[in-house]
Write a protein that holds these residues in place. Structure first.
Motif, mmCIF file in Angstrom:
data_model
loop_
_atom_site.group_PDB
_atom_site.id
_atom_site.type_symbol
_atom_site.label_atom_id
_atom_site.label_comp_id
_atom_site.label_asym_id
_atom_site.label_seq_id
_atom_site.Cartn_x
_atom_site.Cartn_y
_atom_site.Cartn_z
ATOM 1 N N GLY A 195 3.306 -3.155 -15.745
ATOM 2 C CA GLY A 195 4.524 -2.523 -16.103
ATOM 3 C C GLY A 195 5.625 -1.911 -14.946
ATOM 4 O O GLY A 195 4.989 -1.566 -13.992
ATOM 5 N N LYS A 196 6.540 -1.622 -15.494
ATOM 6 C CA LYS A 196 8.139 -1.656 -14.629
ATOM 7 C C LYS A 196 7.757 -0.209 -13.540
ATOM 8 O O LYS A 196 7.572 0.074 -12.604
ATOM 9 N N ALA A 197 7.392 0.101 -14.879
ATOM 10 C CA ALA A 197 7.111 1.899 -14.427
ATOM 11 C C ALA A 197 5.983 2.621 -13.017
ATOM 12 O O ALA A 197 6.253 2.726 -12.271
ATOM 13 N N ASN A 198 4.965 1.235 -13.552
ATOM 14 C CA ASN A 198 3.955 1.520 -12.798
ATOM 15 C C ASN A 198 4.381 0.638 -10.828
ATOM 16 O O ASN A 198 3.788 1.298 -10.145
ATOM 17 N N ARG A 199 4.198 -0.073 -11.761
ATOM 18 C CA ARG A 199 5.498 -0.853 -9.794
ATOM 19 C C ARG A 199 6.247 0.069 -9.357
ATOM 20 O O ARG A 199 5.819 0.271 -7.949
ATOM 21 N N LEU A 200 7.006 0.589 -9.910
ATOM 22 C CA LEU A 200 8.195 1.309 -9.371
ATOM 23 C C LEU A 200 7.409 2.394 -8.316
ATOM 24 O O LEU A 200 7.784 2.352 -6.708
ATOM 25 N N ALA A 201 6.375 3.808 -9.373
ATOM 26 C CA ALA A 201 5.303 4.071 -8.989
ATOM 27 C C ALA A 201 4.715 4.061 -7.114
ATOM 28 O O ALA A 201 4.946 4.596 -6.199
ATOM 29 N N HIS A 202 4.221 2.490 -7.540
ATOM 30 C CA HIS A 202 3.129 2.369 -6.104
ATOM 31 C C HIS A 202 4.452 2.076 -4.905
ATOM 32 O O HIS A 202 4.405 1.845 -3.735
ATOM 33 N N VAL A 237 -10.742 -0.318 -5.398
ATOM 34 C CA VAL A 237 -9.382 -1.338 -4.887
ATOM 35 C C VAL A 237 -8.440 -2.273 -6.439
ATOM 36 O O VAL A 237 -7.119 -1.917 -5.986
ATOM 37 N N TYR A 238 -9.662 -2.401 -7.413
ATOM 38 C CA TYR A 238 -9.351 -3.291 -8.195
ATOM 39 C C TYR A 238 -7.605 -1.853 -8.612
ATOM 40 O O TYR A 238 -7.284 -1.910 -9.314
ATOM 41 N N MET A 239 -8.304 -0.783 -8.897
ATOM 42 C CA MET A 239 -7.158 0.236 -9.154
ATOM 43 C C MET A 239 -6.327 0.963 -8.603
ATOM 44 O O MET A 239 -5.498 1.869 -8.997
ATOM 45 N N ASP A 240 -6.018 0.254 -7.322
ATOM 46 C CA ASP A 240 -4.922 0.694 -6.819
ATOM 47 C C ASP A 240 -5.206 2.260 -6.257
ATOM 48 O O ASP A 240 -4.270 2.303 -4.914
ATOM 49 N N ARG A 241 -6.059 2.343 -6.170
ATOM 50 C CA ARG A 241 -5.961 3.590 -5.114
ATOM 51 C C ARG A 241 -6.510 3.480 -3.589
ATOM 52 O O ARG A 241 -6.813 4.607 -2.421
ATOM 53 N N LEU A 242 -7.929 2.646 -3.701
ATOM 54 C CA LEU A 242 -7.640 2.209 -2.028
ATOM 55 C C LEU A 242 -6.703 0.702 -1.681
ATOM 56 O O LEU A 242 -7.021 -0.537 -3.005
ATOM 57 N N SER A 243 -6.849 0.612 -0.207
ATOM 58 C CA SER A 243 -6.211 -1.174 -0.265
ATOM 59 C C SER A 243 -7.963 -1.446 0.425
ATOM 60 O O SER A 243 -8.605 -1.171 1.050
ATOM 61 N N ARG A 244 -7.425 -2.900 0.459
ATOM 62 C CA ARG A 244 -9.003 -4.019 1.097
ATOM 63 C C ARG A 244 -9.100 -3.214 2.367
ATOM 64 O O ARG A 244 -10.118 -3.417 3.057
ATOM 65 N N THR A 283 11.734 1.506 -2.464
ATOM 66 C CA THR A 283 12.182 2.894 -2.882
ATOM 67 C C THR A 283 12.068 4.145 -2.226
ATOM 68 O O THR A 283 12.301 5.084 -2.141
ATOM 69 N N ALA A 284 10.992 3.735 -1.347
ATOM 70 C CA ALA A 284 10.030 5.006 -0.307
ATOM 71 C C ALA A 284 11.010 5.370 1.203
ATOM 72 O O ALA A 284 11.142 6.064 0.762
#
Lengths: 435, 357
Positions: B5-12, A47-54, B20-21
């Motif tokens: 970082g901006k690029a990471n936020r956009l990717a997210h 979760v901390y690494m954004d690969r999963l949500s809570r 964006t999606a």
């Protein structure tokens, strides 16, 4: 029959589901102070690494709990009255029960380092959902981080912080990383892997003093080697201890040692009260009291304690030890006794050339007793069987192919291991017995 | 927590159903609607020296698979299964699904796509079309669809097609990789999938039978011919154009990459039924799962893999396309794709050393 379970971690949740399977009509209540739903603590790092949500951490769909008619109560238990069979929550509500299971898990250890008390912000653990939230809150204002403690959670936290682009220093008190589980060369491979991923691994160094900025935020640490490491976040991952503090001062405290003392059937000193998982200290006849604090043991104990609560004759025997982990990209499986093996045990260690992988087999009196497997996938169940069947090392090496669990096309080439073992066996033969 | 970082936020934002999606989804819908229902791209194709808009589309599709494929090859370079599978799917796209038909055309042969089979490609068993082809093509159309594909699915699972050969799966597993986790894992979505995909298969088989009957009876039943013609047109519009194209790819950023493959593809449905009785399975290591949920999260077919892994149950699901990502992301190496005749030895380990004396 009313079953009450305090703690909705893996031990408590497994117990609740086991009770329901056996008792379709019983009232089952699961009290949790940390979260509304049972979640997988082992995956906090993802979760901390954004690969999963809570939400992804929850192993069962939320409606499953209603389908199973397991009542969930969110709250902290502050009092236990075994005479009247009630517990009281911090909210003031009282819950009564016929049979009670304590599965309160464990809490992170702390050391009162000089200067720690002045640090009002920036000290983080990585055990609970609340710890995760705190880490996430601190992350944007952190450039450098120090992680203290040479165990598994420390590496997980370091990986998360590296992911977020922090400069991470990893302080390990021991001469090599995780000596209770890894041999020197294995540990060196892990340290090298960590360093390549940007972690500054410092062996034989520990915190001597915590340094604080004027505002109360951690500013760095000074190590026992006299070096200063600036950091805005200090990750303290020096192990966990059974969560039993809350039992001090309750109306009827159960007998406690390191954890809540239980018999091999998980019964505590109180009538109608059982305990299982990280918080339990099991008194096995003729053996050192046992506190098991890994995911697998908590799940196992939760299920067995539930069966004991239903009247099954349970006498706990920890099975052949087995654990798994992942150090950044290197997967790790261990079975049986490795670093705790008797001094005169036979050891076969083989690093796999050209790959961050190794295998360590330990035999005692001619039979396999344990293994450390790094960097490749193996079916631990076969190693368990070979240990139970007391197989000699040459048998194990000859049958390694059956235990391989790598992906298709990606199997580890075993020829180098076989060749290394042939030389190992020759060397041993040429030595006089007992050498 | 997303990376700084901006690029990471956009990717997210793009990979987590952000603004964006939705914009990308709208653009994909517009592209496919324009492609199927206007001639807007014909001019573009001509300007580029291509014969028609479909060749242009094929070129764009192939480029997307190649670009995405390079990304995937890098991302999973430590995993030989992923490397081999991705290389094959890229190769098939470039050759069988793009270059070979053009080369055939150049040599005055039919523009034939060997990598698409009935029932995904209805034309292959549409007598009015297939019997116009030279004999080898007729034989291939029938044998590949009715014998080869099911036989391979029985031996290796439907993955041989759905994630090694097929262009739909090819796009999902390459360019679509960053969106694979969006597929719904709910049991409601599973129920919908089972009804929807088997309905499309039933409709497709009925239509094929009708096409043969109509062709066999010839011009004696003009009303039946007219009905079959309308049925076929409707199928082309709803299933081929709308479900596989517009919705299938248009929903990538919202519903994940396998909306078409999971819910509507008749080929996937048919091979899935074969897979259920075939050799393919996902083997689960006993008592090793930590219930983290990465396998379920990154399953593009919406299978709750964790439910099986934490219950120590090896399994075969009809929908599984064998992409192998569950095994790749598992931090404890619990899962393995298998299709050996003999089950792995761990399944014979019945006497597990129990926790009870």
């Amino acid at each position: 029959m009313r079953f009450l379970i305090i703690g909705n971690g893996v031990a408590g949740a497994t117990a609740a589901l086991t009770l329901r399977r056996r008792e379709p009509d019983a009232a089952i209540t699961l009290v949790g102070g940390e979260s509304d739903f049972f979640f997988s603590r082992t995956a906090l790092m993802y979760v901390y690494m954004d690969r999963l949500s809570r939400r992804d951490l929850e192993p069962y769909e939320r409606q499953a709990w209603d389908r199973q008619a397991i009542r969930r109560v969110r709250g902290r238990v502050v009092d236990l009255d075994a005479a009247n069979r009630t517990v009281r929550l911090a909210s003031g509500d009282t819950l009564s029960y016929d049979r009670l299971l304590l599965a309160t898990g464990s809490l992170p250890n702390r050391i009162p380092w000089p200067g720690l008390e002045a640090a009002r912000e920036g000290v983080a653990h990585f055990v609970t959902l609340q710890d995760l939230a705190e880490c996430e809150r601190l992350t944007p204002s952190t450039r450098e981080a120090v992680v203290v403690g040479g165990g598994l959670i420390g590496v997980e936290l370091a990986e998360c912080l590296v992911f977020h682009g922090k400069r991470v220093t990893f302080l390990v008190r021991e001469p090599w990383y995780w000596p209770v589980a890894l041999g020197g060369p294995e540990s060196a491979m892990i340290s090298q892997h960590l360093r390549r991923r940007g972690v500054d691994v410092r062996l034989e160094e520990e915190v001597a003093e915590v340094l604080t900025e004027p505002g109360g935020r951690v500013g760095g640490i000074r190590s026992n080697a006299g070096r200063e490491y600036p950091c805005q976040m200090l990750g303290v991952t020096i192990g966990v201890h059974p969560a039993v503090e809350w039992l001090v001062g309750v109306t009827t405290p159960p007998a406690c040692g390191r954890g809540i003392l239980v018999r091999p059937d998980f019964a505590t000193s109180l009538p109608g009260v059982w305990a299982a998982g990280d918080c339990a200290e099991i008194q096995l006849p003729g053996e050192v009291p046992l506190v098991e604090q890994i995911w697998y043991s908590a799940r196992r104990q939760g299920e067995l304690a539930a069966r004991a609560m239903l009247g099954d004759p349970i006498e706990y025997r920890p099975p052949i030890f087995c654990n798994s982990a992942k150090f950044f990209e290197i997967e790790y499986t261990t079975v049986g006794m490795v670093m705790q093996a008797p001094a005169d045990a036979e050891e076969f260690y083989c690093p796999v050339p050209g790959r961050e992988a190794s295998i360590r087999l330990v035999a005692y009196r001619g039979a396999l007793i344990g293994c450390n497997l790094l960097g490749a996938r193996w079916n631990h169940a076969l190693f368990e069987r070979w240990i139970a069947e007391r197989r000699p090392l040459d048998y194990v090496v000859g049958h390694l192919g059956e235990a391989q669990f790598d992906v298709e096309f990606g199997r580890l080439d075993l020829s180098c291991i076989r060749e290394a073992f042939r030389q190992h066996a020759q060397t041993r033969q040429s030595q006089p017995a007992g050498a | 927590m997303l990376k700084q970082g901006k690029a990471n936020r956009l990717a997210h934002d793009l990979t987590h159903r952000g603004v964006t999606a939705w914009l990308l989804s709208a653009a994909l819908f517009a592209f496919y609607l324009a492609l199927y229902f206007t001639e807007g791209f014909t001019g573009v194709a001509r300007a580029l020296g291509l014969p028609d808009k479909w060749t242009l589309y094929g070129l764009l599709y192939t480029l997307a698979i190649l670009a995405g494929g390079v990304h995937v090859l890098r991302k999973y370079r430590h995993n030989r299964y992923q490397v081999v599978r991705t290389a094959v799917v890229m190769f098939v796209q470039v050759t069988l699904a793009f270059a070979v038909p053009q080369i055939l055309k150049f040599f005055h042969q039919p523009e034939y796509y060997f990598s698409y089979l009935w029932p995904l490609k209805l034309e292959d068993l549409t007598p009015g079309i297939v019997f116009q082809l030279p004999l080898p093509y007729i034989l291939y159309s029938f044998l590949a669809a009715l014998l080869l594909a099911p036989a391979l699915a029985a031996l290796f699972g439907k993955r041989w097609y759905c994630s090694w050969v097929c262009g739909c799966g090819g796009l999902a597993n390459t360019a679509g990789d960053p969106l694979r986790h969006l597929t719904s894992k709910s049991s409601a979505a599973w129920k919908f999938e089972k009804v929807a995909i088997h309905t499309v298969l039933a409709v497709c088989v009925t239509l094929t039978a009708l096409l043969f009957v109509t062709w066999g009876l010839g011009s004696r039943h003009p009303r039946l011919s007219a009905f079959t013609y309308h049925f076929q047109s409707l199928y082309g519009l709803v299933v081929v154009a709308m479900l596989s194209g517009v919705i299938g790819v248009g929903l990538y950023p919202i519903g994940g990459t396998r909306v078409w493959c999971r819910n509507f593809c008749p080929m996937a449905a048919l091979l899935g039924l074969v897979q259920k009785i075939g050799r393919y399975r996902i083997t689960v290591k006993q008592n090793m799962c930590i219930s983290c949920g990465l396998c379920s999260k990154y399953c593009e077919m919406g299978i709750d893999v964790r439910a099986y892994a934490q219950a120590n149950t090896s399994f075969t699901r009809a929908s599984c396309v064998g992409c192998g990502l569950c095994a790749e992301v598992c931090p404890r190496g619990v899962l393995r794709l298998e299709n050996t005749a003999t089950k792995a030895p761990q399944e014979f380990v019945l006497v597990r050393i129990s926790g009870v004396r």
